[in-house]
Design a protein around this motif. Structure first.
Motif, PDB file in Angstrom:
ATOM      1  N   VAL A   1      49.861  19.632  47.929  1.00  0.00           N
ATOM      2  CA  VAL A   1      51.229  20.168  48.065  1.00  0.00           C
ATOM      3  C   VAL A   1      51.794  20.218  46.866  1.00  0.00           C
ATOM      4  CG1 VAL A   1      51.189  19.519  50.223  1.00  0.00           C
ATOM      5  CG2 VAL A   1      52.310  17.987  48.465  1.00  0.00           C
ATOM      6  N   VAL A   2      51.182  19.988  45.533  1.00  0.00           N
ATOM      7  CA  VAL A   2      51.731  20.253  44.247  1.00  0.00           C
ATOM      8  C   VAL A   2      50.998  21.596  43.835  1.00  0.00           C
ATOM      9  CG1 VAL A   2      51.986  17.840  43.915  1.00  0.00           C
ATOM     10  CG2 VAL A   2      49.899  18.827  43.081  1.00  0.00           C
ATOM     11  N   ASP A   3      51.741  22.017  42.776  1.00  0.00           N
ATOM     12  CA  ASP A   3      51.194  23.215  41.966  1.00  0.00           C
ATOM     13  C   ASP A   3      50.297  22.670  40.811  1.00  0.00           C
ATOM     14  OD1 ASP A   3      51.175  25.175  40.284  1.00  0.00           O
ATOM     15  OD2 ASP A   3      53.050  26.050  40.331  1.00  0.00           O
ATOM     16  N   GLU A   4      49.176  22.523  41.002  1.00  0.00           N
ATOM     17  CA  GLU A   4      48.324  21.869  40.229  1.00  0.00           C
ATOM     18  C   GLU A   4      48.259  22.341  38.903  1.00  0.00           C
ATOM     19  OE1 GLU A   4      44.529  22.187  42.019  1.00  0.00           O
ATOM     20  OE2 GLU A   4      44.899  20.530  43.626  1.00  0.00           O
ATOM     21  N   GLN A   5      48.228  23.887  38.687  1.00  0.00           N
ATOM     22  CA  GLN A   5      48.165  24.446  37.238  1.00  0.00           C
ATOM     23  C   GLN A   5      49.496  24.136  36.524  1.00  0.00           C
ATOM     24  OE1 GLN A   5      45.449  25.949  36.086  1.00  0.00           O
ATOM     25  NE2 GLN A   5      44.584  25.503  38.026  1.00  0.00           N
ATOM     26  N   ALA A   6      50.581  24.064  37.304  1.00  0.00           N
ATOM     27  CA  ALA A   6      51.780  23.540  36.614  1.00  0.00           C
ATOM     28  C   ALA A   6      51.900  22.288  36.006  1.00  0.00           C
ATOM     29  CB  ALA A   6      52.961  24.048  37.487  1.00  0.00           C
ATOM     30  N   VAL A   7      51.185  21.417  37.013  1.00  0.00           N
ATOM     31  CA  VAL A   7      51.360  19.917  36.617  1.00  0.00           C
ATOM     32  C   VAL A   7      50.284  19.758  35.406  1.00  0.00           C
ATOM     33  CG1 VAL A   7      50.522  17.753  37.212  1.00  0.00           C
ATOM     34  CG2 VAL A   7      51.690  19.014  39.072  1.00  0.00           C
TER      35      VAL A   7
ATOM     36  N   ALA B   1      50.710  11.829  37.525  1.00  0.00           N
ATOM     37  CA  ALA B   1      50.814  10.875  38.786  1.00  0.00           C
ATOM     38  C   ALA B   1      50.978  11.787  39.932  1.00  0.00           C
ATOM     39  CB  ALA B   1      52.060  10.190  38.885  1.00  0.00           C
ATOM     40  N   GLU B   2      51.352  13.154  39.912  1.00  0.00           N
ATOM     41  CA  GLU B   2      51.387  14.112  41.032  1.00  0.00           C
ATOM     42  C   GLU B   2      49.987  14.172  41.503  1.00  0.00           C
ATOM     43  OE1 GLU B   2      54.208  17.346  40.874  1.00  0.00           O
ATOM     44  OE2 GLU B   2      55.364  16.371  39.311  1.00  0.00           O
ATOM     45  N   LEU B   3      49.351  14.636  40.566  1.00  0.00           N
ATOM     46  CA  LEU B   3      47.739  14.714  41.044  1.00  0.00           C
ATOM     47  C   LEU B   3      47.175  13.721  41.597  1.00  0.00           C
ATOM     48  CD1 LEU B   3      46.545  16.827  37.914  1.00  0.00           C
ATOM     49  CD2 LEU B   3      47.303  17.634  39.914  1.00  0.00           C
ATOM     50  N   VAL B   4      47.526  12.426  41.135  1.00  0.00           N
ATOM     51  CA  VAL B   4      46.716  11.031  41.410  1.00  0.00           C
ATOM     52  C   VAL B   4      47.400  10.894  43.057  1.00  0.00           C
ATOM     53  CG1 VAL B   4      46.793   8.671  41.369  1.00  0.00           C
ATOM     54  CG2 VAL B   4      46.743   9.937  39.417  1.00  0.00           C
ATOM     55  N   ARG B   5      48.378  11.194  43.201  1.00  0.00           N
ATOM     56  CA  ARG B   5      49.121  11.117  44.922  1.00  0.00           C
ATOM     57  C   ARG B   5      48.448  12.232  45.668  1.00  0.00           C
ATOM     58  NH1 ARG B   5      54.153   9.594  41.976  1.00  0.00           N
ATOM     59  NH2 ARG B   5      54.586  11.891  41.964  1.00  0.00           N
ATOM     60  N   ALA B   6      48.315  13.237  45.088  1.00  0.00           N
ATOM     61  CA  ALA B   6      47.987  14.419  45.953  1.00  0.00           C
ATOM     62  C   ALA B   6      46.623  14.322  46.281  1.00  0.00           C
ATOM     63  CB  ALA B   6      47.957  15.750  45.089  1.00  0.00           C
ATOM     64  N   HIS B   7      45.713  13.682  45.374  1.00  0.00           N
ATOM     65  CA  HIS B   7      44.180  13.695  45.698  1.00  0.00           C
ATOM     66  C   HIS B   7      43.644  12.270  46.090  1.00  0.00           C
ATOM     67  CE1 HIS B   7      43.871  18.027  44.713  1.00  0.00           C
ATOM     68  NE2 HIS B   7      44.618  17.868  43.831  1.00  0.00           N
TER      69      HIS B   7
ATOM     70  N   LYS C   1      48.913   4.422  35.163  1.00  0.00           N
ATOM     71  CA  LYS C   1      50.350   4.700  34.729  1.00  0.00           C
ATOM     72  C   LYS C   1      51.481   4.169  35.793  1.00  0.00           C
ATOM     73  CE  LYS C   1      48.850   8.086  31.279  1.00  0.00           C
ATOM     74  NZ  LYS C   1      49.057   7.033  30.081  1.00  0.00           N
ATOM     75  N   GLY C   2      50.977   3.288  36.626  1.00  0.00           N
ATOM     76  CA  GLY C   2      52.171   2.802  37.308  1.00  0.00           C
ATOM     77  C   GLY C   2      51.978   3.545  38.704  1.00  0.00           C
ATOM     78  N   VAL C   3      51.224   4.279  39.151  1.00  0.00           N
ATOM     79  CA  VAL C   3      50.917   4.950  40.232  1.00  0.00           C
ATOM     80  C   VAL C   3      49.778   4.396  41.304  1.00  0.00           C
ATOM     81  CG1 VAL C   3      50.665   7.396  41.498  1.00  0.00           C
ATOM     82  CG2 VAL C   3      51.664   7.262  39.494  1.00  0.00           C
ATOM     83  N   SER C   4      50.003   4.162  42.374  1.00  0.00           N
ATOM     84  CA  SER C   4      49.191   3.348  43.219  1.00  0.00           C
ATOM     85  C   SER C   4      48.355   4.723  43.865  1.00  0.00           C
ATOM     86  CB  SER C   4      49.848   2.984  44.373  1.00  0.00           C
ATOM     87  OG  SER C   4      48.954   2.427  45.543  1.00  0.00           O
ATOM     88  N   THR C   5      46.950   4.245  44.010  1.00  0.00           N
ATOM     89  CA  THR C   5      46.053   5.184  44.228  1.00  0.00           C
ATOM     90  C   THR C   5      45.906   5.312  45.653  1.00  0.00           C
ATOM     91  OG1 THR C   5      44.306   3.750  43.832  1.00  0.00           O
ATOM     92  CG2 THR C   5      44.549   5.253  42.151  1.00  0.00           C
ATOM     93  N   ARG C   6      46.889   4.496  46.487  1.00  0.00           N
ATOM     94  CA  ARG C   6      46.868   4.632  48.035  1.00  0.00           C
ATOM     95  C   ARG C   6      47.927   5.625  48.187  1.00  0.00           C
ATOM     96  NH1 ARG C   6      46.022  -1.600  50.230  1.00  0.00           N
ATOM     97  NH2 ARG C   6      43.794  -1.578  50.066  1.00  0.00           N
ATOM     98  N   GLU C   7      48.594   6.147  47.593  1.00  0.00           N
ATOM     99  CA  GLU C   7      49.966   7.081  47.869  1.00  0.00           C
ATOM    100  C   GLU C   7      49.620   8.461  48.096  1.00  0.00           C
ATOM    101  OE1 GLU C   7      52.682   6.387  44.874  1.00  0.00           O
ATOM    102  OE2 GLU C   7      53.156   4.023  45.386  1.00  0.00           O
ATOM    103  N   GLY C   8      48.365   8.738  48.528  1.00  0.00           N
ATOM    104  CA  GLY C   8      47.777   9.880  48.687  1.00  0.00           C
ATOM    105  C   GLY C   8      48.941  10.831  49.524  1.00  0.00           C
ATOM    106  N   THR C   9      49.038  12.033  49.066  1.00  0.00           N
ATOM    107  CA  THR C   9      50.023  12.816  50.044  1.00  0.00           C
ATOM    108  C   THR C   9      49.403  14.171  50.023  1.00  0.00           C
ATOM    109  OG1 THR C   9      51.305  13.536  47.834  1.00  0.00           O
ATOM    110  CG2 THR C   9      52.216  11.769  49.080  1.00  0.00           C
ATOM    111  N   LEU C  10      48.591  14.555  51.112  1.00  0.00           N
ATOM    112  CA  LEU C  10      47.975  15.554  51.374  1.00  0.00           C
ATOM    113  C   LEU C  10      48.330  16.354  52.741  1.00  0.00           C
ATOM    114  CD1 LEU C  10      44.310  14.664  51.024  1.00  0.00           C
ATOM    115  CD2 LEU C  10      45.627  15.894  49.378  1.00  0.00           C
ATOM    116  N   GLU C  11      48.565  17.677  52.676  1.00  0.00           N
ATOM    117  CA  GLU C  11      48.929  18.489  53.816  1.00  0.00           C
ATOM    118  C   GLU C  11      47.985  19.162  54.263  1.00  0.00           C
ATOM    119  OE1 GLU C  11      52.056  22.147  54.255  1.00  0.00           O
ATOM    120  OE2 GLU C  11      52.898  20.187  53.718  1.00  0.00           O
ATOM    121  N   GLY C  12      47.309  18.807  55.550  1.00  0.00           N
ATOM    122  CA  GLY C  12      46.084  19.569  56.064  1.00  0.00           C
ATOM    123  C   GLY C  12      44.930  19.741  54.939  1.00  0.00           C
ATOM    124  N   GLY C  13      44.877  18.366  54.475  1.00  0.00           N
ATOM    125  CA  GLY C  13      43.671  18.426  53.575  1.00  0.00           C
ATOM    126  C   GLY C  13      43.887  19.019  52.079  1.00  0.00           C
ATOM    127  N   ARG C  14      44.993  19.527  51.744  1.00  0.00           N
ATOM    128  CA  ARG C  14      45.183  20.332  50.751  1.00  0.00           C
ATOM    129  C   ARG C  14      46.251  19.732  49.737  1.00  0.00           C
ATOM    130  NH1 ARG C  14      40.482  22.805  49.940  1.00  0.00           N
ATOM    131  NH2 ARG C  14      39.996  23.977  52.026  1.00  0.00           N
TER     132      ARG C  14
END
Length: 210
Positions: free
Chosen positions: A23-29, A42-48, A8-21
């Motif tokens: 940073v998004v509110d997964e349940q809310a997403v 897309a937020e889950l894709v970027r985070a993981h 859906k237009g989100v690159s799977t190279r755009e990971g955004t992790l902080e300390g391996g965890r």
């Protein structure tokens, strides 16, 4: 083959992790996706993405890692309606990644990408000053080879639990959830795996490095 894959237009190279965890509110997403906002995924894709790629390479995907992760994220999205409310997304996703990796490895007729797993386990080598004793480099390479050889002596279950706990840096509860094992099984198999690794490495290196 393109080096980038998108969901859906989100690159799977755009990971955004902080300390391996994440940073998004997964349940809310997840709630937003279920409520009819698929672009929130897309937020889950970027985070993981980073940990998913690491898992794919660790379990043998090699050059196919990005394709495996792309497929895993798609399957996770399609199965999101069955995701247990309140559960952690990462272990659930990694189970899908590992299953997808196994299917890819099996169909390609390969067991593991040794070079990729080796790089993930040991990380980048520190630079050795030119003035250093050349024996230092030889010892480091010898230990690297010993570790790879020792890992190959483990059973599949033992390699899995070592990879989840130390390569993917998951805690005991996450490892149990990702593997679908009781925590007691994780603990006992990890203990046996580490003991076997210690014996294997000690047997091959103990005489030279007392």
């Amino acid at each position: 083959m393109s080096g980038r894959r998108c969901i859906k237009g989100v690159s799977t190279r755009e990971g955004t992790l902080e300390g391996g965890r994440s940073v998004v509110d997964e349940q809310a997403v997840i709630a937003r996706v279920r409520a009819g906002e698929p672009e929130a995924y897309a937020e889950l894709v970027r985070a993981h993405t980073q940990v998913a790629l690491k898992a794919a390479v660790a379990f043998g995907a090699g050059a196919d890692a990005e394709d495996v992760v792309q497929s895993a994220f798609l399957k996770a999205y399609q199965a999101l309606g069955r995701f247990r409310e309140g559960a952690e997304f990462r272990p659930w996703l990694l189970r899908i990644v590992v299953n997808e990796t196994r299917n890819t490895v099996r169909s390609a007729g390969r067991l593991r990408a040794l070079a990729g797993r080796e790089a993930l386990l040991l990380g980048p080598e520190p630079l050795i000053p030119e003035s250093a004793d050349p024996a230092v480099a030889a010892v480091r390479e010898e230990r690297r080879e010993q570790l790879i050889a020792a890992l190959d002596e483990l059973s599949e279950e033992q390699r899995q639990v070592v990879a989840y706990r130390y390569l993917l840096e998951m805690d005991e509860a996450e490892t149990a959830e990702a593997l679908g094992w009781p925590r007691g099984t994780v603990k006992s198999r990890l203990s046996r795996a580490l003991a076997k690794l210690g014996r294997s490495i000690g047997a091959t290196g103990g005489e030279e490095h007392e």
